[in-house]
Design a protein around this motif. Structure first.
Motif, PDB file in Angstrom:
ATOM      1  N   PRO A 126      71.892  67.387  40.600  1.00  0.00           N
ATOM      2  CA  PRO A 126      70.696  67.062  39.817  1.00  0.00           C
ATOM      3  C   PRO A 126      69.948  65.837  40.331  1.00  0.00           C
ATOM      4  O   PRO A 126      68.718  65.856  40.441  1.00  0.00           O
ATOM      5  N   LEU A 127      70.671  64.785  40.658  1.00  0.00           N
ATOM      6  CA  LEU A 127      70.025  63.560  41.125  1.00  0.00           C
ATOM      7  C   LEU A 127      69.302  63.782  42.444  1.00  0.00           C
ATOM      8  O   LEU A 127      68.110  63.452  42.582  1.00  0.00           O
ATOM      9  N   SER A 343      75.453  76.871  37.253  1.00  0.00           N
ATOM     10  CA  SER A 343      73.989  76.879  37.306  1.00  0.00           C
ATOM     11  C   SER A 343      73.355  75.758  36.488  1.00  0.00           C
ATOM     12  O   SER A 343      72.242  75.313  36.789  1.00  0.00           O
ATOM     13  N   ARG A 344      74.059  75.283  35.479  1.00  0.00           N
ATOM     14  CA  ARG A 344      73.479  74.242  34.621  1.00  0.00           C
ATOM     15  C   ARG A 344      73.327  72.905  35.345  1.00  0.00           C
ATOM     16  O   ARG A 344      72.531  72.051  34.894  1.00  0.00           O
ATOM     17  N   GLU A 474      64.338  59.409  34.364  1.00  0.00           N
ATOM     18  CA  GLU A 474      64.445  59.602  32.919  1.00  0.00           C
ATOM     19  C   GLU A 474      64.812  61.011  32.490  1.00  0.00           C
ATOM     20  O   GLU A 474      64.703  61.349  31.313  1.00  0.00           O
ATOM     21  N   ASP A 475      65.256  61.853  33.382  1.00  0.00           N
ATOM     22  CA  ASP A 475      65.641  63.202  32.968  1.00  0.00           C
ATOM     23  C   ASP A 475      66.771  63.116  31.937  1.00  0.00           C
ATOM     24  O   ASP A 475      67.768  62.415  32.156  1.00  0.00           O
ATOM     25  N   PRO A 476      66.654  63.831  30.805  1.00  0.00           N
ATOM     26  CA  PRO A 476      67.673  63.717  29.744  1.00  0.00           C
ATOM     27  C   PRO A 476      69.059  64.166  30.161  1.00  0.00           C
ATOM     28  O   PRO A 476      70.041  63.836  29.479  1.00  0.00           O
ATOM     29  N   VAL A 477      69.185  64.921  31.257  1.00  0.00           N
ATOM     30  CA  VAL A 477      70.514  65.368  31.672  1.00  0.00           C
ATOM     31  C   VAL A 477      71.414  64.175  31.966  1.00  0.00           C
ATOM     32  O   VAL A 477      72.632  64.233  31.753  1.00  0.00           O
ATOM     33  N   ASP A 488      77.742  72.299  27.366  1.00  0.00           N
ATOM     34  CA  ASP A 488      76.503  72.939  27.791  1.00  0.00           C
ATOM     35  C   ASP A 488      76.782  74.048  28.804  1.00  0.00           C
ATOM     36  O   ASP A 488      76.209  75.144  28.724  1.00  0.00           O
ATOM     37  N   ILE A 489      77.686  73.781  29.753  1.00  0.00           N
ATOM     38  CA  ILE A 489      78.047  74.776  30.766  1.00  0.00           C
ATOM     39  C   ILE A 489      78.679  76.001  30.123  1.00  0.00           C
ATOM     40  O   ILE A 489      78.329  77.144  30.407  1.00  0.00           O
TER      41      ILE A 489
END
Length: 667
Positions: A126-127, A343-344, A474-477, A488-489
Motif C-alpha cells: 500500500p505505501l 487483495s485488500r 493520510e490514507d485511512p488504511v 478486513d481481509i
C-alpha cells in the motif's frame, strides 16, 4: 506477580508449503516451547527440525533490538543505535528527497517470503503503491511453475495432499519432502501401507530418495523430455484414457502428433541419461495404476525451460484420466485457491499510477544499471538478497553504492543488513498478529500475538504505517491495526460468514472442496488445455536449458536444517557449505576428499570444501543450503555468486538451478 504459563494456537510463518499448526507455550514474556498441533488435518502434530525449537530464534542473543544508523563503510556492519523517531524522520526525509529530485520511481521496495502471513508479507505494497515507487514482481521462487500449471489448468484447484492416501502409485517429482514438505510423508506412508509404490524423480539422491521404492535420476533440466517420453509410451502401449480425454481434454490429437510422437524412449534416453528400459518401466507403472498421484516440487521450474517442463508433466494425469479416481491427479500448489487472499493490501488496490516493474531476479542490474530514474532508495523487508538473490557479485555491487539510501527491516544482522544505512528491528511471528493460508494444503488460520515484541522490534505492518504517517500520507488504511486489517481481509473473503467467524476466533479451518472439484477445470474451454491457443507455443514442448560454457551442472539442493537463509542463526558461525562430487569426476579433475576446491564460471568463483560421494551423478556436483557468509569457507562469497539473473522461458522465473561450473583445486 508471576504470569501463569499458557498455550496459544498458531501457524508456522515460513516459506514452506506445510504452514504447520503450532501450539506455543508462553511463560510471561517468553516462549518456552513450540509443538505441533495434533488436530491439524495435514501437519498432524509433527514439526520439521527447523521449527522444533523456534523459541531459540525468538529469543536469540543475535536479535536486533533497536534501530541502527550506519557509521562505517557499507558492508562493514558498523552501526550506532538511534531512536525510532530519528529513524522514521530520516527515512521520510530521504524518501521525499528522492521523489522531489529524481521522481517516485527512484524508490524501490524489495521483499519476499521471510514471513508468509497475508498481512505482513504484502505489508509494504500500500505505501509504495501510493508513493508511485518502482514495483517488484515477487517472482523469485516459482512463477514458471505457476505459469506452466495455468497454461493447461487455468484456475483449477490442485489436489488435496491428503488424497494421496488413496493412490496406488505416488510420484514425488523434484521434491525433497524430507527437507521442504515433510508432512506429505504422512500421506505417503498411508498410501504405501495400502500397497502403493513410491517413485522419486530428481536430479540427485536426496534424503527423500532413500525412502522410495523406485528412484529415477535425471540429467538436470531434462524433466520435460522425460515426461514426453512417458507420454509416448502411454500412447503407444494403449494406456490413454480416451473417454476422459474426449470429455475433459482439449487438443490431445495435436499434442500427440506435434510433440509426443517425436519423443520415443531411445531419444529421451540420450537426453535424460535414463535408460530406455527404465523410461518404459516407469511409464507402464504410471499407466497401469488406477489412481497415480504426482506431487510436483518447484526445483525443475528453475531452469531456462521451466514453464514448458511443468506443462509437459501436468499433461500426464490428463492422458490417463487420473482425476477420475479418488487418490489420482497432481498437486503443484494450492496457493491459487484464494479462499482467503491478499487483495485488500495489494499493490493494484492502492496504486495511483502505473510504474515500471522490476523482476526480483534482476535486482543486481536494477541497482547498477537502471536509468530514468536510477534507483536511489531501497527498502528491504522479509528478504536477504545479499545472500539469496542470483548473480551475487552484481547485487552486492549495487548494495555497496554510497548514493543508494537503503533501509533494511530485519531480525538479525544479515549480510544485507550490513549494507543498510538504517536498520530497523523486526518482530517474529509470535510477536505480531497475522493470517496464514498455505501453498501445500487447504487449511487457513490466524496466528495471534503471544508475547510482546522483543526489545523495540516492530512488525512489518506497524513499521510501514509509521513511515506513511512520518511522510504525512493520510490514507485511512494506515490507521488500521493488525487485528483490524486481519478482520478486513477475512470479511472480504468469498467464504461463508460462519467460516470467517471460526478463522477470526483462532481456529485453523479446512476449506471445503466439492466432491467433484477435480473435474472442474478453470480454463476458457472448461477442459484441460493440452492445446492452448493463447500461448506463444500452443502445445507443451521440451526446450533445452540455458546451461553455461562450463563442465559440471551445479545442483544446489535443500538442507533440512535451514530454509533459504532462515534458521542460519541456529547454526554455528563455522563453515557449513560443502560440495559433493562423484569419485570418478574427482579423480579426473585431480581433487581429493576434504580438499578445498574452487567452483567458477563467467559470473564468479567460490572456495568450498569437497566431499567425495559415489551417489552424486557423474557430470554434476551437489551442494545443499543457502548459508550466511559466516558459514562459508569463502570470505567474500556464497553459492549465489555462481547463479545468473536470466529468466525462465515464461513467467520471468528464476533459474537458480540452471548453472554450470568448472572445478579445480585451490589453496
Amino acid at each position: 506477580m508471576t504470569k501463569p504459563i499458557h498455550t496459544i494456537t498458531s501457524v508456522c510463518p515460513y516459506d514452506c508449503p506445510d504452514a504447520c499448526g503450532l501450539i506455543v507455550t508462553v511463560s510471561g514474556d517468553r516462549i518456552e516451547k513450540v509443538q505441533g498441533l495434533k488436530t491439524h488435518s495435514f501437519t498432524r502434530g509433527t514439526l520439521c527440525q527447523k521449527m522444533q525449537h523456534y523459541e531459540r530464534t525468538v529469543h536469540h542473543i543475535g536479535r536486533i533490538k533497536m534501530p541502527l544508523r550506519r557509521i562505517g563503510a557499507k558492508g562493514s556492519g558498523q552501526f550506532e543505535p538511534i531512536t525510532w523517531e530519528e529513524a522514521l524522520q530520516e527515512i521520510a526525509e530521504r524518501f521525499q528527497h528522492c521523489i522531489d529530485t529524481y521522481g517516485s520511481e527512484s524508490i524501490m521496495p524489495y521483499s519476499y517470503a521471510g514471513t508468509m502471513g497475508i498481512l505482513h508479507k504484502g505489508a509494504g505494497d500500500p505505501l509504495f503503491a501510493i508513493l508511485g515507487a518502482t514495483r517488484q514482481d515477487k517472482g523469485i521462487c516459482s512463477p514458471a511453475k505457476r505459469y506452466g500449471w495455468n497454461s493447461l489448468m487455468g484456475s483449477t484447484l490442485g489436489n488435496r495432499p491428503q488424497d494421496m492416501q488413496d493412490s496406488d502409485c505416488v510420484i514425488l517429482w523434484s521434491l525433497n519432502a524430507v527437507a521442504t514438505d515433510v508432512h506429505v510423508l504422512h500421506d505417503v506412508k498411508v498410501a504405501r501401507q495400502k500397497g502403493a509404490t513410491l517413485w522419486v524423480i530428481d536430479t540427485h539422491y536426496t534424503e527423500t530418495a532413500k525412502l522410495a521404492d523406485e528412484v529415477i535420476i535425471l540429467r538436470p533440466g531434462t524433466d520435460g523430455a522425460f515426461a514426453l517420453g512417458v507420454a509416448h509410451v502411454l500412447a503407444s502401449e494403449g494406456f490413454i484414457n480416451r473417454e476422459f480425454i474426449d470429455q475433459y481434454v482439449q487438443g490431445y490429437e495435436g499434442f500427440h502428433e506435434t510433440v509426443v510422437a517425436d519423443y520415443p524412449p531411445s531419444k529421451v534416453a540420450r537426453i535424460t541419461g535414463v535408460s530406455e528400459e527404465r523410461i518404459v518401466q516407469f511409464a507402464r507403472a504410471y499407466g497401469q495404476a488406477v489412481a497415480p498421484f504426482i506431487r510436483l516440487g518447484s526445483g525443475l521450474s528453475r531452469y531456462g525451460n521451466g514453464a514448458n517442463t511443468v506443462r509437459c508433466i501436468v499433461a500426464l494425469p490428463a492422458l490417463v484420466g487420473a482425476y477420475l479416481h479418488r487418490g489420482g491427479g497432481l498437486l503443484s500448489s494450492t496457493s491459487g485457491s484464494q479462499f482467503v487472499g491478499g487483495s485488500r493490501i495489494s499493490w493494484a488496490r492502492f496504486q495511483t499510477k502505473e510504474t515500471r516493474l522490476n523482476p526480483m531476479i534482476r535486482l543486481g542490474p536494477m541497482l547498477t544499471e537502471a536509468e530514468n530514474p536510477p534507483i536511489k532508495a531501497l527498502y528491504v523487508y522479509s528478504s536477504n538478497p545479499a545472500i539469496t538473490s542470483p548473480d551475487q557479485t552484481v547485487v552486492r555491487k549495487g548494495l555497496a553504492r554510497e548514493d543508494l539510501f537503503t533501509v533494511v527491516h530485519e531480525r538479525f544482522m544479515t549480510e544485507t543488513a550490513k549494507y543498510a544505512d538504517i536498520v530497523l528491528p523486526a518482530t517474529t511471528s509470535v510477536e505480531h498478529n497475522d493470517i496464514y493460508n498455505s501453498y501445500g494444503h487447504y487449511t487457513i488460520g490466524c496466528g495471534y500475538q503471544a508475547i510482546p515484541p522483543v526489545g523495540e522490534s516492530r512488525s512489518n505492518w506497524n513499521t510501514i504505517c509509521s513511515i506513511a504517517k512520518a511522510m504525512q500520507i493520510e490514507d485511512p488504511v494506515f490507521d488500521m491495526s493488525e487485528l483490524e486489517m486481519i478482520e478486513d481481509i477475512v470479511r472480504h473473503a468469498p467464504i461463508p460468514t460462519e467460516i470467517q467467524d471460526r478463522i477470526l476466533a483462532g481456529e485453523l479451518v479446512d476449506m471445503e472442496l466439492s466432491e467433484t472439484y477435480k473435474l472442474k477445470y478453470g480454463t476458457p474451454s472448461g477442459k484441460i488445455e493440452l492445446y492452448n491457443p493463447l500461448e506463444q507455443e500452443p502445445y507443451p514442448a521440451y526446450r533445452e536449458a540455458h546451461g553455461d560454457e562450463a563442465e559440471f551442472f551445479l545442483i544446489n539442493g535443500t538442507d533440512p536444517r535451514i530454509l533459504d537463509s532462515s534458521f542460519c542463526e541456529l547454526q554455528e558461525d563455522v563453515p557449513m557449505m560443502t560440495v559433493r562430487m562423484h569419485p570418478e569426476d574427482a579423480e579426473r579433475k585431480g581433487v581429493l576428499q576434504s580438499q578445498f576446491v574452487r567452483l567458477y564460471n563467467v559470473r564468479g568463483s567460490l572456495r568450498i570444501a569437497l566431499v567425495i560421494d559415489d551417489t552424486v551423478p557423474k557430470g554434476a556436483i551437489v551442494s545443499c543450503g543457502v548459508w550466511w557468509q559466516s558459514q562459508s569457507h569463502d570470505t567474500e562469497h556464497t553459492m549465489n555468486v555462481l547463479t545468473a539473473s536470466r529468466p525462465t522461458d515464461y513467467g520471468w522465473g528464476s533459474t537458480f538451478y540452471d548453472v554450470k561450473v568448472n572445478v579445480g583445486p585451490c589453496d
